[in-house]
Enzyme design. Structure first.
Site, mmCIF file in Angstrom:
data_model
loop_
_atom_site.group_PDB
_atom_site.id
_atom_site.type_symbol
_atom_site.label_atom_id
_atom_site.label_comp_id
_atom_site.label_asym_id
_atom_site.label_seq_id
_atom_site.Cartn_x
_atom_site.Cartn_y
_atom_site.Cartn_z
ATOM 1 C CG HIS A 119 -1.879 -1.074 1.243
ATOM 2 N ND1 HIS A 119 -3.000 -1.389 0.388
ATOM 3 C CD2 HIS A 119 -1.833 -2.187 1.995
ATOM 4 C CE1 HIS A 119 -3.490 -2.393 0.596
ATOM 5 N NE2 HIS A 119 -2.726 -3.030 1.845
ATOM 6 C CB THR A 120 2.512 3.066 -2.945
ATOM 7 O OG1 THR A 120 1.393 3.651 -3.506
ATOM 8 C CG2 THR A 120 3.338 2.053 -3.416
ATOM 9 C CB CYS A 121 -1.555 5.882 -0.110
ATOM 10 S SG CYS A 121 -1.786 6.160 -1.776
ATOM 11 C CB SER A 122 -0.472 3.593 4.482
ATOM 12 O OG SER A 122 -0.639 2.358 3.701
ATOM 13 C CB CYS A 123 5.176 3.905 3.395
ATOM 14 S SG CYS A 123 5.193 5.285 2.134
#
Length: 170
Positions: A119-123
């Protein structure tokens, strides 16, 4: 900024100030990757905890394999997969990227993923649980290489001249 004429100095010598804004290219190592990702383990004594400790050991071995060029994956591939960035930001990550473990299937799936997820938005990098290091490494490499292939295709199709050339082949 006015009193010190900082803006004028930046305009006159942008290369001198570049590291302040972009950072210097730091060679990422297994130690750096180990410290970038934080994780929480399940309560001690639980079945999940034993599987997670095993996965962390495999993760650390995987990082060492990458460092020793014994993997098709690079540290930059992992960073892009988990955060969308190919370098560590000058100020670091805030909050730190998280390493999580895949214990349950996602909604709509019948079984747990055997490949890494992110989940790249929340790393967040979610790693699969496997009984052997060989299986763990194989599935991690496949997951990252599939992602890299999709990123390359997306980049290719985003350029009009490339898209026209590819249409010829399809």
């Amino acid at each position: 900024m006015k009193a010190l004429n900082l803006l004028g100095a930046i305009r006159e010598s942008p290369k001198v100030f570049e590291p302040c804004f972009h950072g210097e290219d730091i060679k990422i190592t297994a130690d750096i990757m180990e410290n970038i990702f934080v994780y929480d383990l399940s309560p001690e004594g639980s079945n999940k905890r034993a599987m997670e400790e095993n996965a962390v050991a495999f993760w650390l071995d995987f990082l060492l394999d990458i460092q020793e060029n014994n993997s098709s994956v690079t540290f930059e591939n992992i960073l892009v997969f988990a955060t969308g960035l190919d370098k560590v930001p000058v100020t670091g990550f805030d909050p730190s990227p998280r390493l999580e473990f895949i214990h349950k299937p996602d909604v709509g799936e019948k079984e747990c993923s055997k490949f890494p997820k992110a989940h790249t938005c929340s790393c967040v990098l979610k790693i699969p649980l496997h009984p052997t290091y060989e299986l763990f490494k194989t599935k991690m490499e496949l997951g990252f290489s599939r992602h890299l292939a999709l990123v390359c295709l997306k980049d290719l199709f985003s350029r009009p001249e490339s898209a026209r050339k590819l249409q010829f082949w399809f």
